[in-house]
Design an enzyme around this catalytic site. Structure first.
Site, PDB file in Angstrom:
ATOM      1  N   GLU A   1      -9.343   2.412  -4.904  1.00  0.00           N
ATOM      2  CA  GLU A   1      -9.277   3.842  -5.078  1.00  0.00           C
ATOM      3  C   GLU A   1      -8.757   4.350  -5.708  1.00  0.00           C
ATOM      4  OE1 GLU A   1     -11.450   4.253  -0.045  1.00  0.00           O
ATOM      5  OE2 GLU A   1      -9.223   3.236  -0.589  1.00  0.00           O
TER       6      GLU A   1
ATOM      7  N   ASP B   1       1.111  -0.884  -0.243  1.00  0.00           N
ATOM      8  CA  ASP B   1      -0.070  -0.364   0.316  1.00  0.00           C
ATOM      9  C   ASP B   1       1.106   1.169   0.297  1.00  0.00           C
ATOM     10  OD1 ASP B   1      -2.445   1.799   0.594  1.00  0.00           O
ATOM     11  OD2 ASP B   1      -3.737  -0.134   0.845  1.00  0.00           O
TER      12      ASP B   1
ATOM     13  N   HIS C   1      -3.075   3.134  -4.595  1.00  0.00           N
ATOM     14  CA  HIS C   1      -2.401   2.881  -3.359  1.00  0.00           C
ATOM     15  C   HIS C   1      -0.951   1.775  -3.270  1.00  0.00           C
ATOM     16  CE1 HIS C   1      -6.169   2.762  -0.605  1.00  0.00           C
ATOM     17  NE2 HIS C   1      -6.818   2.369  -1.511  1.00  0.00           N
TER      18      HIS C   1
END
Length: 547
Positions: free
Chosen positions: A324, A186, A257
Site C-alpha cells: 500500500e 505505521d 505506511h
C-alpha cells in the site's frame, strides 16, 4: 477429550477416571534430566502449581522411577529424526505421565496437551476448592503440519501495553502457535525505541486523537493515544516468547505506511513535493499518501533503524511491509524522478521494487531474510525473500511457483479483525463475514499448486489489525474463539478439502474448550452473539461482501 488442536494419533480408554488413571496430588514430582526438558519442566511446574497449590518438586528420572507418582519430561532423538523438533508423544498411566519431545518445542507442546487433559480449572492462577486433578489413561503422538503457525498483532494502530503482549503469548502457546508477527510501525504510531533516532518515539509514538469507527462517520475521539516499547521491553517479550518456543518477527513498515516516521523526521518525506514539516502522526485509518523518499540519506536512516532492530530480535525473518505505497508523491518529486532515471527502473513501481530489494540485500548480508506483503513481488525479489500472501491466494501462488517461501494469510479468510456474523450486533463491523466455521474450513495450500510449489507454503498466519480494537478486551473478542479454529488448521492433519472436515466434531470439542478460555480470562465472542458490553452501537464499520 476436547483437545484443540486435534492430535494426529490418540488412543485412550473411555476417558472416565478409573483404575488406570493418574491423579495429581501433593507428593507428585516433575522429573527432567536434560537441559531442554528442565526448561519446559520449570514452566509446567509454575503453571500446574499455581492452579493446584501443589509444590510439584523437581527430581531426576531415576528418583521418579522410584517414586512412581511422577510427570517425566525428556527429549527423544528418535522423535526428532522421525517428526522434527516440534513432534511429541505423551503417555498417561496409573503411575504418572511421560512426555517426550523431539526437542524443547515438542516438549512444550506436550506440556500444553497435558494441561488440556486436566479439569479446565488447571488454567487458573490460584487453587479453587473441589478440583480433582485426575488424568485419563491415554497415549498421544503428534506433530504439526506447518512450521510457521503465526498471528499478526498490530500494536501500531492501537498500542498494547507490554503485559498484554505477554498475556497474548501465553494464549498463543496454549494453542501451539509459534510465530508472533509484531507490527511495530505505521502511519498512526511508531512503537520501538531507536537510540540513534529518539524522535521516532518522542514524536512518532503518539497521536493527538483517533478516528472512531470507519471514516464515513467522520467521528473522532479527542483523546491522545500512544505508547512505545523500550528495547529492554522488547528483549523481555522476545525472551518470554522464546521460553514458550515462539519466535517474534518484527515488522518495520516501508516505504509506505510511514507518516509517523516522517512526522518525527520530516526530511524522510518527499520534501520537494509536499510540506512534510506540517505533518503529524496520522489520526485517520486507511491508505496514506505520505511515503518515504528514496534518497541515500533515507536508506542510511533505515539501515540504522534496522541495525538496532536486529540487536533486539534474533529471528531469521524481518518483515518490511512493502504494501500500500501510493506513488503520487514520487510522480510529483523531481528527486524521485531523477532516481528513476539514474537507476533505469520501470517508473514508480520499479522504484518501489528497487527500494525493497536494497533492504533485501542488506538483510541477507547480515544473515537474515526479508519477508513482506505480496506487493513486494512486483518487480522481482531476491531468491531468499519470502512473501506474506494477504490479497487472496494469488500472490502466494505466484511466489511459490517462483521459488519463494510463502506464509498464507489471505484477508478473505484469516483477517480476524473482520466481522464474525452479519447484522448490527457485531461491534464496528469490518470486512467479510468470517464465522468460526469459516475459519475452521480455511485451507492454506491452494489445490492448483503442484508438490514442489506446495512445499514452499511454509505456514499460515491469522492477522489482527487494530484500527477498531482499542484494548486487550477488543483483541480477545476478535481473536477468540476463531484463533482456536485457526490453530487447528495450522497444526492438525485435517482433510485438504474443507468440505470434508468434521465441523460438528470440532464444535463439540469447542464446547469443552470454552471453559478453558473462561479460566484464562479470555473475553471471547460467545457462540450466541456478543454480550451487551461487547457491542458498539452506532459506531460505523466497513462491511464488505465477499466469498
Amino acid at each position: 477429550m476436547d483437545l484443540i488442536p486435534a492430535p494426529r494419533h490418540l488412543k485412550a480408554d473411555d476417558g472416565a477416571p478409573g483404575p488406570w488413571s493418574f491423579r495429581l496430588h501433593p507428593g507428585t514430582r516433575i522429573a527432567a534430566d536434560d537441559p531442554a526438558a528442565q526448561a519446559v519442566a520449570r514452566r509446567l511446574r509454575a503453571e500446574l502449581s499455581a492452579a493446584t497449590g501443589f509444590a510439584l518438586d523437581a527430581c531426576t528420572e531415576e528418583q521418579g522411577r522410584l517414586l512412581r507418582q511422577t510427570i517425566t519430561l525428556r527429549t527423544d532423538p528418535e522423535l526428532l529424526a522421525a517428526g522434527g523438533p516440534e513432534a511429541y508423544a505423551l503417555a498417561v498411566h496409573e503411575y504418572g505421565a511421560v512426555l517426550r519431545g523431539g526437542a524443547g518445542p515438542g516438549l512444550s507442546h506436550a506440556a500444553q496437551t497435558l494441561r488440556q487433559l486436566f479439569d479446565p480449572r488447571i488454567y487458573r492462577r490460584a487453587p479453587l476448592p473441589g478440583a480433582d486433578w485426575v488424568l485419563p489413561s491415554v497415549r498421544i503422538e503428534d506433530a504439526p503440519r506447518f512450521g510457521w503457525r503465526g498471528v499478526l498483532l498490530d500494536v501500531a494502530r492501537h498500542f498494547l501495553p507490554k503485559a498484554d503482549v505477554l498475556r497474548f503469548l501465553d494464549l498463543m502457546a496454549a494453542h501451539k502457535l509459534n510465530v508472533l508477527h509484531l507490527h511495530l510501525t505505521d502511519d498512526q504510531g511508531w512503537r520501538i525505541e531507536i537510540r540513534r533516532h529518539p524522535r521516532l518515539t518522542a514524536v512518532g509514538s503518539w497521536r493527538e486523537r483517533s478516528m472512531v469507527g470507519y471514516r464515513s462517520a467522520d467521528r473522532r475521539d479527542d483523546r491522545p493515544h500512544g505508547g512505545h516499547y523500550t528495547q529492554d521491553d522488547l528483549r523481555e517479550i522476545v525472551a518470554y516468547a522464546a521460553d514458550r518456543h515462539i519466535t517474534v518477527v518484527p515488522e518495520i513498515d516501508l516505504p509506505g505506511h510511514s507518516q509517523a516516521a516522517i512526522a518525527a523526521y520530516p526530511e524522510l518525506g518527499n520534501t520537494d513535493a509536499v510540506d512534510t514539516s506540517a505533518l503529524g502522526v496520522w489520526t485517520d485509518w486507511g491508505i496514506n499518501p505520505n511515503v518515504l523518499n528514496v534518497t541515500d540519506g533515507t536508506l542510511r536512516f533505515f539501515e540504522e533503524v534496522l541495525e538496532e532492530v536486529l540487536e533486539v530480535f534474533p529471528s531469521e525473518f524481518v518483515h518490511l511491509g512493502g504494501d500500500e505505497c501510493p506513488k503520487d508523491q514520487w510522480r510529483a518529486s523531481p528527486a524521485a524522478q531523477a532516481r528513476i532515471a539514474e537507476l533505469g527502473v520501470d517508473g514508480e513501481d520499479g522504484l518501489q521494487s528497487w527500494f525493497i530489494r536494497h533492504f533485501d540485500r542488506w538483510l541477507a548480508d547480515r544473515g537474515r531474510r526479508l519477508i513482506g506483503w505480496d506487493e513486494i513481488l512486483e518487480g522481482g525479489l531476491a531468491p531468499g525473500a519470502a512473501v506474506s500472501s494477504w490479497r487472496g491466494y494469488e500472490g502466494g501462488i505466484a511466489a511459490a511457483r517462483a521459488g519463494h517461501d510463502v506464509v498464507m494469510c489471505p484477508e478473505q479468510h484469516v483477517y480476524l479483525d473482520h466481522r464474525q456474523a452479519p447484522g448490527g450486533d457485531e461491534p464496528i463491523p469490518v470486512g467479510y463475514v468470517r464465522t468460526l466455521e469459516d475459519v475452521y474450513r480455511f485451507e492454506p495450500v491452494p489445490p492448483e499448486l503442484d508438490g514442489a510449489a506446495a512445499a514452499r507454503v511454509i505456514g499460515t498466519q491469522a492477522n489482527l489489525w487494530t484500527e477498531f480494537m482499542t484494548n486487550a478486551r477488543d483483541v480477545d473478542y476478535r481473536a477468540f474463539p476463531r484463533l482456536a479454529a485457526f490453530a487447528e488448521v495450522a497444526w492438525s492433519d485435517l482433510p485438504r478439502d474443507p468440505d470434508e472436515r468434521d465441523w460438528a466434531g470440532f464444535e463439540r470439542r469447542m464446547a469443552g474448550h470454552y471453559p478453558r478460555l473462561d479460566a484464562l480470562g479470555v473475553e471471547y465472542r460467545p457462540p450466541g452473539g456478543p454480550h451487551p458490553w461487547q457491542r458498539r452501537p452506532g459506531v460505523a464499520g466497513r462491511p464488505a461482501e465477499g466469498p
